[in-house]
Design a protein around this motif. Structure first.
Motif, PDB file in Angstrom:
ATOM      1  N   GLU A 275       1.220  -0.967  -0.465  1.00 39.58           N
ATOM      2  CA  GLU A 275      -0.069   0.133   0.389  1.00 39.58           C
ATOM      3  C   GLU A 275       0.654   0.821  -0.212  1.00 39.58           C
ATOM      4  N   LEU A 276       1.895   1.085   0.875  1.00 38.92           N
ATOM      5  CA  LEU A 276       2.957   2.271   0.730  1.00 38.92           C
ATOM      6  C   LEU A 276       3.410   2.490  -0.783  1.00 38.92           C
ATOM      7  N   MET A 277       3.710   1.423  -1.012  1.00 34.98           N
ATOM      8  CA  MET A 277       4.811   1.465  -2.112  1.00 34.98           C
ATOM      9  C   MET A 277       3.466   2.106  -3.505  1.00 34.98           C
ATOM     10  N   ALA A 278       2.007   2.060  -3.413  1.00 37.73           N
ATOM     11  CA  ALA A 278       1.283   2.492  -4.037  1.00 37.73           C
ATOM     12  C   ALA A 278       0.988   2.855  -3.770  1.00 37.73           C
ATOM     13  N   TRP A 279       0.809   4.541  -2.769  1.00 39.89           N
ATOM     14  CA  TRP A 279       0.867   5.275  -2.272  1.00 39.89           C
ATOM     15  C   TRP A 279       1.780   6.428  -3.166  1.00 39.89           C
ATOM     16  N   ILE A 280       3.426   5.946  -3.012  1.00 36.25           N
ATOM     17  CA  ILE A 280       4.700   6.799  -3.493  1.00 36.25           C
ATOM     18  C   ILE A 280       4.713   6.171  -5.007  1.00 36.25           C
ATOM     19  N   LYS A 281       4.053   5.400  -5.924  1.00 30.82           N
ATOM     20  CA  LYS A 281       4.069   5.706  -6.696  1.00 30.82           C
ATOM     21  C   LYS A 281       2.820   6.193  -7.589  1.00 30.82           C
ATOM     22  N   SER A 282       2.032   6.076  -7.445  1.00 32.68           N
ATOM     23  CA  SER A 282       0.642   7.071  -7.317  1.00 32.68           C
ATOM     24  C   SER A 282       0.924   9.125  -7.441  1.00 32.68           C
ATOM     25  N   ASN A 283       2.004   9.209  -6.106  1.00 33.96           N
ATOM     26  CA  ASN A 283       2.366  10.504  -6.033  1.00 33.96           C
ATOM     27  C   ASN A 283       3.864  10.899  -6.550  1.00 33.96           C
TER      28      ASN A 283
ATOM     29  N   PRO B 266      23.857  -8.921  -0.498  1.00 33.78           N
ATOM     30  CA  PRO B 266      24.710  -8.703  -1.681  1.00 33.78           C
ATOM     31  C   PRO B 266      23.385  -8.823  -3.155  1.00 33.78           C
ATOM     32  N   ARG B 267      23.946  -8.255  -3.904  1.00 37.76           N
ATOM     33  CA  ARG B 267      22.980  -8.262  -5.307  1.00 37.76           C
ATOM     34  C   ARG B 267      22.395  -9.594  -5.419  1.00 37.76           C
ATOM     35  N   PRO B 268      22.667 -10.286  -5.344  1.00 40.22           N
ATOM     36  CA  PRO B 268      21.895 -11.508  -5.855  1.00 40.22           C
ATOM     37  C   PRO B 268      20.377 -12.037  -4.858  1.00 40.22           C
ATOM     38  N   ASN B 269      21.048 -11.774  -3.678  1.00 31.11           N
ATOM     39  CA  ASN B 269      19.918 -11.754  -2.457  1.00 31.11           C
ATOM     40  C   ASN B 269      19.336 -10.428  -2.243  1.00 31.11           C
ATOM     41  N   ALA B 270      19.227  -9.158  -2.447  1.00 32.06           N
ATOM     42  CA  ALA B 270      18.505  -8.229  -2.389  1.00 32.06           C
ATOM     43  C   ALA B 270      17.398  -8.727  -3.869  1.00 32.06           C
ATOM     44  N   GLU B 271      17.761  -8.533  -5.118  1.00 29.18           N
ATOM     45  CA  GLU B 271      17.278  -8.559  -6.208  1.00 29.18           C
ATOM     46  C   GLU B 271      16.205 -10.484  -5.787  1.00 29.18           C
ATOM     47  N   MET B 272      16.701 -11.186  -5.279  1.00 27.20           N
ATOM     48  CA  MET B 272      15.662 -12.509  -5.685  1.00 27.20           C
ATOM     49  C   MET B 272      14.747 -12.547  -3.706  1.00 27.20           C
ATOM     50  N   LEU B 273      15.391 -11.438  -2.858  1.00 24.85           N
ATOM     51  CA  LEU B 273      13.771 -11.209  -2.732  1.00 24.85           C
ATOM     52  C   LEU B 273      13.545  -9.456  -2.284  1.00 24.85           C
ATOM     53  N   LEU B 274      13.314  -9.269  -3.149  1.00 30.46           N
ATOM     54  CA  LEU B 274      12.363  -8.092  -3.983  1.00 30.46           C
ATOM     55  C   LEU B 274      11.751  -8.712  -4.894  1.00 30.46           C
ATOM     56  N   GLY B 275      12.321  -9.622  -5.328  1.00 31.05           N
ATOM     57  CA  GLY B 275      11.591 -10.822  -6.888  1.00 31.05           C
ATOM     58  C   GLY B 275      10.573 -11.784  -6.381  1.00 31.05           C
ATOM     59  N   GLY B 276      10.963 -12.377  -5.199  1.00 27.44           N
ATOM     60  CA  GLY B 276      10.187 -13.054  -4.452  1.00 27.44           C
ATOM     61  C   GLY B 276       8.326 -12.527  -3.643  1.00 27.44           C
ATOM     62  N   ILE B 277       8.797 -11.340  -3.281  1.00 33.20           N
ATOM     63  CA  ILE B 277       7.786 -10.738  -2.454  1.00 33.20           C
ATOM     64  C   ILE B 277       6.849  -9.845  -3.878  1.00 33.20           C
TER      65      ILE B 277
ATOM     66  N   MET C 267       8.068  -7.375  -6.134  1.00 33.35           N
ATOM     67  CA  MET C 267       8.180  -5.465  -5.923  1.00 33.35           C
ATOM     68  C   MET C 267      10.065  -5.360  -6.142  1.00 33.35           C
ATOM     69  N   ARG C 268      10.303  -5.938  -6.993  1.00 31.91           N
ATOM     70  CA  ARG C 268      11.897  -5.381  -7.569  1.00 31.91           C
ATOM     71  C   ARG C 268      11.983  -4.088  -8.549  1.00 31.91           C
ATOM     72  N   ASP C 269      10.569  -4.263  -9.099  1.00 32.24           N
ATOM     73  CA  ASP C 269       9.911  -2.880 -10.355  1.00 32.24           C
ATOM     74  C   ASP C 269       9.356  -1.551 -10.055  1.00 32.24           C
ATOM     75  N   GLU C 270       9.177  -2.030  -8.081  1.00 33.17           N
ATOM     76  CA  GLU C 270       9.167  -1.034  -7.552  1.00 33.17           C
ATOM     77  C   GLU C 270      10.101  -0.184  -7.181  1.00 33.17           C
ATOM     78  N   PHE C 271      11.361   0.162  -7.046  1.00 33.06           N
ATOM     79  CA  PHE C 271      11.399   1.322  -6.755  1.00 33.06           C
ATOM     80  C   PHE C 271      12.833   1.776  -8.376  1.00 33.06           C
TER      81      PHE C 271
ATOM     82  N   LYS D 173       9.819   9.439  -5.516  1.00 40.50           N
ATOM     83  CA  LYS D 173      11.011   9.184  -6.040  1.00 40.50           C
ATOM     84  C   LYS D 173      11.761   7.871  -4.774  1.00 40.50           C
ATOM     85  N   CYS D 174      12.045   6.788  -4.692  1.00 41.79           N
ATOM     86  CA  CYS D 174      12.215   5.820  -4.245  1.00 41.79           C
ATOM     87  C   CYS D 174      13.265   4.954  -4.448  1.00 41.79           C
ATOM     88  N   ALA D 175      13.830   4.788  -3.204  1.00 43.55           N
ATOM     89  CA  ALA D 175      15.504   3.362  -3.293  1.00 43.55           C
ATOM     90  C   ALA D 175      15.028   2.492  -2.479  1.00 43.55           C
ATOM     91  N   ALA D 176      15.176   1.391  -2.777  1.00 43.60           N
ATOM     92  CA  ALA D 176      16.444   0.306  -1.229  1.00 43.60           C
ATOM     93  C   ALA D 176      17.621   0.572  -1.584  1.00 43.60           C
TER      94      ALA D 176
END
Length: 116
Positions: free
Chosen positions: A18-26, A37-48, A50-54, A29-32
């Motif tokens: 919900e927070l990310m939807a509000w951020i995008k609709s308004n 490590p990059r492979p873990n971060a990308e895997m976790l964001l992809g797993g939930i 949300m990889r493309d939300e940031f 800018k948003c960074a993680a």
């Protein structure tokens, strides 16, 4: 095993979608910014899902210093063209909150299973 678990069983922190939807609709800018490590971060964001939300993914060990040093947050601000006064960090660890505060960013602590 961890990769399969991350893709199938890890859920985002309650309210994050919900927070990310509000951020995008308004148009905010948003960074993680992570010490993972990059492979873990990308895997976790992809797993939930949300990889493309940031707009930006900052990996601390790809910067001059890891959290709790402020450099990962400073790097995110430089790349997004923002000042510390324009930023807010949500952090679930003491090193992360320390880094955000040292970077001059408004910081909110979030209690999760990762909280130190």
């Amino acid at each position: 095993y961890f990769c399969d678990l991350a893709r199938s069983q890890i859920e985002p922190v309650k309210g994050l979608r919900e927070l990310m939807a509000w951020i995008k609709s308004n148009g905010v800018k948003c960074a993680a910014v992570t010490n993972a490590p990059r492979p873990n971060a990308e895997m976790l964001l992809g797993g939930i899902g949300m990889r493309d939300e940031f707009d930006l993914l900052v990996i601390a060990n790809e910067e001059a210093a890891n959290k709790p040093h402020p450099e990962p947050y400073l790097a995110a601000m430089r790349r997004l063209g923002l000042s510390a006064e324009e930023c807010c960090a949500l952090e679930d660890s003491v090193p992360g909150a320390t880094a955000a505060i040292a970077a001059g960013v408004h910081t909110i602590g979030v209690l999760t299973s990762q909280t130190d």
